[in-house]
Design a protein around this motif. Structure first.
Motif, PDB file in Angstrom:
ATOM      1  N   THR A  59      11.441  -4.406  -1.471  1.00  0.00           N
ATOM      2  CA  THR A  59      10.992  -5.635  -2.123  1.00  0.00           C
ATOM      3  C   THR A  59      12.122  -6.650  -2.154  1.00  0.00           C
ATOM      4  O   THR A  59      13.260  -6.320  -2.483  1.00  0.00           O
ATOM      5  N   GLY A  60      11.785  -7.884  -1.798  1.00  0.00           N
ATOM      6  CA  GLY A  60      12.765  -8.958  -1.825  1.00  0.00           C
ATOM      7  C   GLY A  60      13.609  -9.074  -0.570  1.00  0.00           C
ATOM      8  O   GLY A  60      14.360 -10.023  -0.415  1.00  0.00           O
ATOM      9  N   GLU A  61      13.493  -8.108   0.349  1.00  0.00           N
ATOM     10  CA  GLU A  61      14.243  -8.160   1.604  1.00  0.00           C
ATOM     11  C   GLU A  61      13.314  -8.568   2.739  1.00  0.00           C
ATOM     12  O   GLU A  61      12.098  -8.413   2.645  1.00  0.00           O
ATOM     13  N   THR A  62      13.906  -9.088   3.796  1.00  0.00           N
ATOM     14  CA  THR A  62      13.140  -9.447   4.983  1.00  0.00           C
ATOM     15  C   THR A  62      13.796  -8.835   6.209  1.00  0.00           C
ATOM     16  O   THR A  62      14.969  -8.438   6.170  1.00  0.00           O
ATOM     17  N   ARG A  63      13.034  -8.731   7.275  1.00  0.00           N
ATOM     18  CA  ARG A  63      13.530  -8.261   8.567  1.00  0.00           C
ATOM     19  C   ARG A  63      12.984  -9.211   9.629  1.00  0.00           C
ATOM     20  O   ARG A  63      11.975  -9.870   9.420  1.00  0.00           O
ATOM     21  N   SER A  64      13.609  -9.202  10.788  1.00  0.00           N
ATOM     22  CA  SER A  64      13.078  -9.978  11.908  1.00  0.00           C
ATOM     23  C   SER A  64      12.149  -9.081  12.730  1.00  0.00           C
ATOM     24  O   SER A  64      12.273  -7.844  12.696  1.00  0.00           O
ATOM     25  N   ILE A  65      11.264  -9.713  13.460  1.00  0.00           N
ATOM     26  CA  ILE A  65      10.371  -8.953  14.330  1.00  0.00           C
ATOM     27  C   ILE A  65      11.194  -8.244  15.399  1.00  0.00           C
ATOM     28  O   ILE A  65      10.925  -7.088  15.735  1.00  0.00           O
ATOM     29  N   GLU A  66      12.223  -8.900  15.897  1.00  0.00           N
ATOM     30  CA  GLU A  66      13.092  -8.285  16.898  1.00  0.00           C
ATOM     31  C   GLU A  66      13.775  -7.028  16.352  1.00  0.00           C
ATOM     32  O   GLU A  66      13.848  -6.004  17.037  1.00  0.00           O
ATOM     33  N   ALA A  67      14.245  -7.095  15.113  1.00  0.00           N
ATOM     34  CA  ALA A  67      14.876  -5.918  14.503  1.00  0.00           C
ATOM     35  C   ALA A  67      13.867  -4.774  14.382  1.00  0.00           C
ATOM     36  O   ALA A  67      14.197  -3.609  14.646  1.00  0.00           O
ATOM     37  N   MET A  68      12.624  -5.101  14.000  1.00  0.00           N
ATOM     38  CA  MET A  68      11.585  -4.071  13.904  1.00  0.00           C
ATOM     39  C   MET A  68      11.327  -3.454  15.278  1.00  0.00           C
ATOM     40  O   MET A  68      11.260  -2.227  15.402  1.00  0.00           O
ATOM     41  N   ARG A  69      11.205  -4.294  16.296  1.00  0.00           N
ATOM     42  CA  ARG A  69      10.942  -3.778  17.638  1.00  0.00           C
ATOM     43  C   ARG A  69      12.064  -2.856  18.096  1.00  0.00           C
ATOM     44  O   ARG A  69      11.803  -1.778  18.649  1.00  0.00           O
ATOM     45  N   ASN A  70      13.309  -3.249  17.850  1.00  0.00           N
ATOM     46  CA  ASN A  70      14.450  -2.406  18.240  1.00  0.00           C
ATOM     47  C   ASN A  70      14.436  -1.078  17.498  1.00  0.00           C
ATOM     48  O   ASN A  70      14.677  -0.022  18.081  1.00  0.00           O
ATOM     49  N   GLU A  71      14.151  -1.126  16.205  1.00  0.00           N
ATOM     50  CA  GLU A  71      14.134   0.102  15.402  1.00  0.00           C
ATOM     51  C   GLU A  71      12.981   1.020  15.796  1.00  0.00           C
ATOM     52  O   GLU A  71      13.154   2.234  15.903  1.00  0.00           O
ATOM     53  N   LEU A  72      11.812   0.456  16.026  1.00  0.00           N
ATOM     54  CA  LEU A  72      10.666   1.272  16.444  1.00  0.00           C
ATOM     55  C   LEU A  72      10.937   1.936  17.795  1.00  0.00           C
ATOM     56  O   LEU A  72      10.591   3.103  17.992  1.00  0.00           O
ATOM     57  N   VAL A 111      -0.102  -4.578   2.390  1.00  0.00           N
ATOM     58  CA  VAL A 111       1.083  -4.520   3.234  1.00  0.00           C
ATOM     59  C   VAL A 111       1.794  -5.869   3.127  1.00  0.00           C
ATOM     60  O   VAL A 111       1.202  -6.907   3.414  1.00  0.00           O
ATOM     61  N   PRO A 112       3.044  -5.874   2.700  1.00  0.00           N
ATOM     62  CA  PRO A 112       3.780  -7.126   2.461  1.00  0.00           C
ATOM     63  C   PRO A 112       4.287  -7.777   3.754  1.00  0.00           C
ATOM     64  O   PRO A 112       5.490  -7.820   4.021  1.00  0.00           O
ATOM     65  N   PHE A 113       3.367  -8.301   4.535  1.00  0.00           N
ATOM     66  CA  PHE A 113       3.688  -8.870   5.846  1.00  0.00           C
ATOM     67  C   PHE A 113       4.712  -9.997   5.763  1.00  0.00           C
ATOM     68  O   PHE A 113       5.427 -10.268   6.729  1.00  0.00           O
ATOM     69  N   TRP A 114       4.801 -10.646   4.600  1.00  0.00           N
ATOM     70  CA  TRP A 114       5.746 -11.756   4.419  1.00  0.00           C
ATOM     71  C   TRP A 114       7.202 -11.294   4.504  1.00  0.00           C
ATOM     72  O   TRP A 114       8.091 -12.096   4.653  1.00  0.00           O
ATOM     73  N   ARG A 115       7.426 -10.001   4.439  1.00  0.00           N
ATOM     74  CA  ARG A 115       8.783  -9.476   4.592  1.00  0.00           C
ATOM     75  C   ARG A 115       9.218  -9.470   6.060  1.00  0.00           C
ATOM     76  O   ARG A 115      10.396  -9.326   6.355  1.00  0.00           O
ATOM     77  N   LEU A 116       8.264  -9.628   6.966  1.00  0.00           N
ATOM     78  CA  LEU A 116       8.558  -9.602   8.390  1.00  0.00           C
ATOM     79  C   LEU A 116       8.213 -10.919   9.093  1.00  0.00           C
ATOM     80  O   LEU A 116       8.884 -11.301  10.046  1.00  0.00           O
ATOM     81  N   ILE A 117       7.196 -11.599   8.630  1.00  0.00           N
ATOM     82  CA  ILE A 117       6.777 -12.842   9.274  1.00  0.00           C
ATOM     83  C   ILE A 117       7.419 -14.017   8.542  1.00  0.00           C
ATOM     84  O   ILE A 117       7.125 -14.257   7.374  1.00  0.00           O
ATOM     85  N   ALA A 118       8.282 -14.734   9.247  1.00  0.00           N
ATOM     86  CA  ALA A 118       8.941 -15.904   8.653  1.00  0.00           C
ATOM     87  C   ALA A 118       7.941 -17.062   8.578  1.00  0.00           C
ATOM     88  O   ALA A 118       7.099 -17.214   9.471  1.00  0.00           O
ATOM     89  N   PRO A 119       8.014 -17.871   7.513  1.00  0.00           N
ATOM     90  CA  PRO A 119       7.059 -18.971   7.355  1.00  0.00           C
ATOM     91  C   PRO A 119       7.036 -19.958   8.520  1.00  0.00           C
ATOM     92  O   PRO A 119       6.000 -20.532   8.825  1.00  0.00           O
ATOM     93  N   ASP A 120       8.167 -20.122   9.210  1.00  0.00           N
ATOM     94  CA  ASP A 120       8.241 -21.086  10.303  1.00  0.00           C
ATOM     95  C   ASP A 120       8.105 -20.452  11.692  1.00  0.00           C
ATOM     96  O   ASP A 120       8.353 -21.094  12.701  1.00  0.00           O
ATOM     97  N   SER A 121       7.670 -19.197  11.744  1.00  0.00           N
ATOM     98  CA  SER A 121       7.574 -18.486  13.022  1.00  0.00           C
ATOM     99  C   SER A 121       6.282 -18.844  13.767  1.00  0.00           C
ATOM    100  O   SER A 121       5.328 -19.355  13.182  1.00  0.00           O
ATOM    101  N   LYS A 122       6.282 -18.530  15.054  1.00  0.00           N
ATOM    102  CA  LYS A 122       5.086 -18.769  15.880  1.00  0.00           C
ATOM    103  C   LYS A 122       3.896 -17.983  15.344  1.00  0.00           C
ATOM    104  O   LYS A 122       2.779 -18.487  15.310  1.00  0.00           O
ATOM    105  N   ILE A 123       4.138 -16.749  14.961  1.00  0.00           N
ATOM    106  CA  ILE A 123       3.026 -15.918  14.488  1.00  0.00           C
ATOM    107  C   ILE A 123       2.466 -16.431  13.165  1.00  0.00           C
ATOM    108  O   ILE A 123       1.269 -16.351  12.919  1.00  0.00           O
ATOM    109  N   ALA A 124       3.309 -17.006  12.314  1.00  0.00           N
ATOM    110  CA  ALA A 124       2.827 -17.552  11.038  1.00  0.00           C
ATOM    111  C   ALA A 124       1.822 -18.675  11.288  1.00  0.00           C
ATOM    112  O   ALA A 124       0.841 -18.812  10.556  1.00  0.00           O
ATOM    113  N   LYS A 125       2.056 -19.446  12.335  1.00  0.00           N
ATOM    114  CA  LYS A 125       1.154 -20.559  12.664  1.00  0.00           C
ATOM    115  C   LYS A 125      -0.214 -20.074  13.136  1.00  0.00           C
ATOM    116  O   LYS A 125      -1.182 -20.812  13.102  1.00  0.00           O
TER     117      LYS A 125
END
Length: 147
Positions: A59-72, A111-125
Protein backbone atom coordinates in the motif's frame (compact mmCIF):
# COMPACT_ATOMS: atom_id res chain seq x y z
CA UNK A 1 -31.82 -3.30 -51.51
CA UNK A 2 -32.57 -3.36 -47.76
CA UNK A 3 -30.84 -0.82 -45.58
CA UNK A 4 -27.93 -2.09 -43.54
CA UNK A 5 -28.67 -2.63 -39.89
CA UNK A 6 -26.92 -0.16 -37.66
CA UNK A 7 -24.26 -1.91 -35.67
CA UNK A 8 -23.93 -1.21 -32.02
CA UNK A 9 -20.87 -2.38 -30.21
CA UNK A 10 -21.64 -4.34 -27.08
CA UNK A 11 -19.73 -3.31 -24.00
CA UNK A 12 -16.80 -5.56 -23.17
CA UNK A 13 -17.43 -8.08 -20.43
CA UNK A 14 -14.14 -7.63 -18.56
CA UNK A 15 -14.82 -10.40 -16.04
CA UNK A 16 -15.43 -12.84 -18.88
CA UNK A 17 -12.19 -11.77 -20.61
CA UNK A 18 -10.37 -12.25 -17.29
CA UNK A 19 -11.77 -15.75 -16.86
CA UNK A 20 -11.29 -16.91 -20.46
CA UNK A 21 -7.62 -15.93 -20.85
CA UNK A 22 -5.10 -18.67 -21.53
CA UNK A 23 -2.90 -19.97 -18.75
CA UNK A 24 0.52 -18.31 -18.38
CA UNK A 25 3.25 -19.95 -20.43
CA UNK A 26 6.72 -19.38 -21.86
CA UNK A 27 7.67 -19.55 -25.52
CA UNK A 28 10.83 -19.14 -27.58
CA UNK A 29 10.50 -16.44 -30.22
CA UNK A 30 11.13 -17.62 -33.76
CA UNK A 31 11.03 -14.05 -35.11
CA UNK A 32 11.58 -10.61 -33.61
CA UNK A 33 8.45 -9.42 -31.81
CA UNK A 34 7.61 -6.10 -30.14
CA UNK A 35 11.26 -5.16 -29.69
CA UNK A 36 12.23 -8.61 -28.41
CA UNK A 37 14.78 -10.55 -30.47
CA UNK A 38 14.49 -13.98 -32.10
CA UNK A 39 15.58 -16.80 -29.78
CA UNK A 40 14.51 -15.01 -26.60
CA UNK A 41 12.42 -16.93 -24.10
CA UNK A 42 9.29 -14.86 -23.51
CA UNK A 43 6.82 -15.28 -20.67
CA UNK A 44 3.19 -14.68 -21.56
CA UNK A 45 1.22 -14.00 -18.41
CA UNK A 46 -2.49 -13.91 -17.71
CA UNK A 47 -4.86 -11.47 -16.05
CA UNK A 48 -4.55 -13.58 -12.91
CA UNK A 49 -0.75 -13.47 -12.83
CA UNK A 50 -0.81 -9.70 -13.31
CA UNK A 51 -3.52 -9.23 -10.66
CA UNK A 52 -1.46 -11.33 -8.21
CA UNK A 53 1.64 -9.24 -8.91
CA UNK A 54 -0.23 -5.97 -8.37
CA UNK A 55 -1.90 -7.20 -5.19
CA UNK A 56 1.56 -7.83 -3.66
CA UNK A 57 2.73 -4.23 -4.19
CA UNK A 58 2.61 -2.67 -0.70
CA UNK A 59 0.00 0.00 0.00
CA UNK A 60 1.23 3.45 -0.93
CA UNK A 61 3.98 2.13 -3.23
CA UNK A 62 4.03 2.06 -7.01
CA UNK A 63 5.89 0.06 -9.64
CA UNK A 64 6.46 0.57 -13.34
CA UNK A 65 5.03 -1.79 -15.92
CA UNK A 66 8.58 -2.41 -17.14
CA UNK A 67 9.68 -3.43 -13.64
CA UNK A 68 6.72 -5.84 -13.43
CA UNK A 69 7.56 -7.34 -16.82
CA UNK A 70 11.21 -7.84 -15.81
CA UNK A 71 10.24 -9.43 -12.49
CA UNK A 72 7.63 -11.73 -14.03
CA UNK A 73 10.13 -12.88 -16.66
CA UNK A 74 12.78 -13.60 -14.02
CA UNK A 75 10.36 -15.42 -11.70
CA UNK A 76 9.13 -17.57 -14.59
CA UNK A 77 12.53 -18.50 -16.00
CA UNK A 78 12.22 -16.32 -19.11
CA UNK A 79 14.33 -13.54 -20.56
CA UNK A 80 11.38 -11.22 -21.28
CA UNK A 81 7.66 -10.81 -20.70
CA UNK A 82 5.37 -10.11 -23.63
CA UNK A 83 4.65 -6.36 -23.71
CA UNK A 84 1.52 -6.78 -25.85
CA UNK A 85 -0.37 -9.30 -23.72
CA UNK A 86 0.84 -7.55 -20.57
CA UNK A 87 -0.81 -4.30 -21.68
CA UNK A 88 -4.00 -6.08 -22.70
CA UNK A 89 -4.24 -8.07 -19.48
CA UNK A 90 -3.39 -5.06 -17.36
CA UNK A 91 -6.33 -3.23 -18.91
CA UNK A 92 -8.57 -6.25 -18.21
CA UNK A 93 -7.47 -6.29 -14.55
CA UNK A 94 -8.02 -2.53 -14.19
CA UNK A 95 -11.46 -2.62 -15.83
CA UNK A 96 -12.60 -5.47 -13.55
CA UNK A 97 -11.44 -3.43 -10.54
CA UNK A 98 -13.24 -0.34 -11.84
CA UNK A 99 -16.42 -2.36 -12.33
CA UNK A 100 -16.10 -3.72 -8.80
CA UNK A 101 -15.64 -0.19 -7.44
CA UNK A 102 -18.73 0.94 -9.37
CA UNK A 103 -20.61 -2.01 -7.82
CA UNK A 104 -19.80 -0.72 -4.34
CA UNK A 105 -16.63 -2.56 -3.37
CA UNK A 106 -14.02 -0.57 -1.48
CA UNK A 107 -10.52 0.10 -2.76
CA UNK A 108 -9.25 -2.51 -0.27
CA UNK A 109 -11.48 -5.15 -1.92
CA UNK A 110 -10.24 -4.72 -5.51
CA UNK A 111 -6.93 -5.19 -7.30
CA UNK A 112 -5.13 -1.85 -6.74
CA UNK A 113 -4.22 -1.23 -10.39
CA UNK A 114 -3.30 2.38 -9.55
CA UNK A 115 -0.11 1.04 -7.98
CA UNK A 116 1.07 0.02 -11.45
CA UNK A 117 -0.72 2.28 -13.92
CA UNK A 118 0.57 5.85 -13.83
CA UNK A 119 -2.10 8.54 -14.35
CA UNK A 120 -0.24 9.97 -17.36
CA UNK A 121 0.55 6.62 -19.03
CA UNK A 122 -0.71 5.41 -22.40
CA UNK A 123 -2.69 2.63 -20.76
CA UNK A 124 -4.39 5.06 -18.36
CA UNK A 125 -5.78 6.92 -21.38
CA UNK A 126 -7.38 3.68 -22.59
CA UNK A 127 -9.25 2.97 -19.35
CA UNK A 128 -12.92 3.74 -18.78
CA UNK A 129 -11.97 6.12 -15.96
CA UNK A 130 -10.35 9.52 -15.97
CA UNK A 131 -6.67 9.67 -15.00
CA UNK A 132 -7.75 11.66 -11.94
CA UNK A 133 -9.28 8.45 -10.55
CA UNK A 134 -5.85 6.81 -10.55
CA UNK A 135 -4.31 9.88 -8.94
CA UNK A 136 -7.09 9.92 -6.32
CA UNK A 137 -6.44 6.33 -5.22
CA UNK A 138 -2.69 6.90 -5.15
CA UNK A 139 -3.12 9.95 -2.92
CA UNK A 140 -5.66 8.13 -0.74
CA UNK A 141 -3.20 5.31 -0.05
CA UNK A 142 -0.39 7.69 0.86
CA UNK A 143 -2.67 9.66 3.19
CA UNK A 144 -4.34 6.60 4.74
CA UNK A 145 -2.07 3.52 4.60
CA UNK A 146 -3.97 0.35 5.50
CA UNK A 147 -1.33 -2.42 5.49
Amino acid sequence: MPAAKPTTKRPTDWRKRFAKAKEPHTIVLHTDFAGIKTGTTMYIGSPGSIANYIARIPTGETRSIEAMRNELARKNGAQATCPVTTAIYLKVVAEVALADLADGKTSQEVVPFWRLIAPDSKIAKKLSCDSQVIDHYRQLEVANPVD
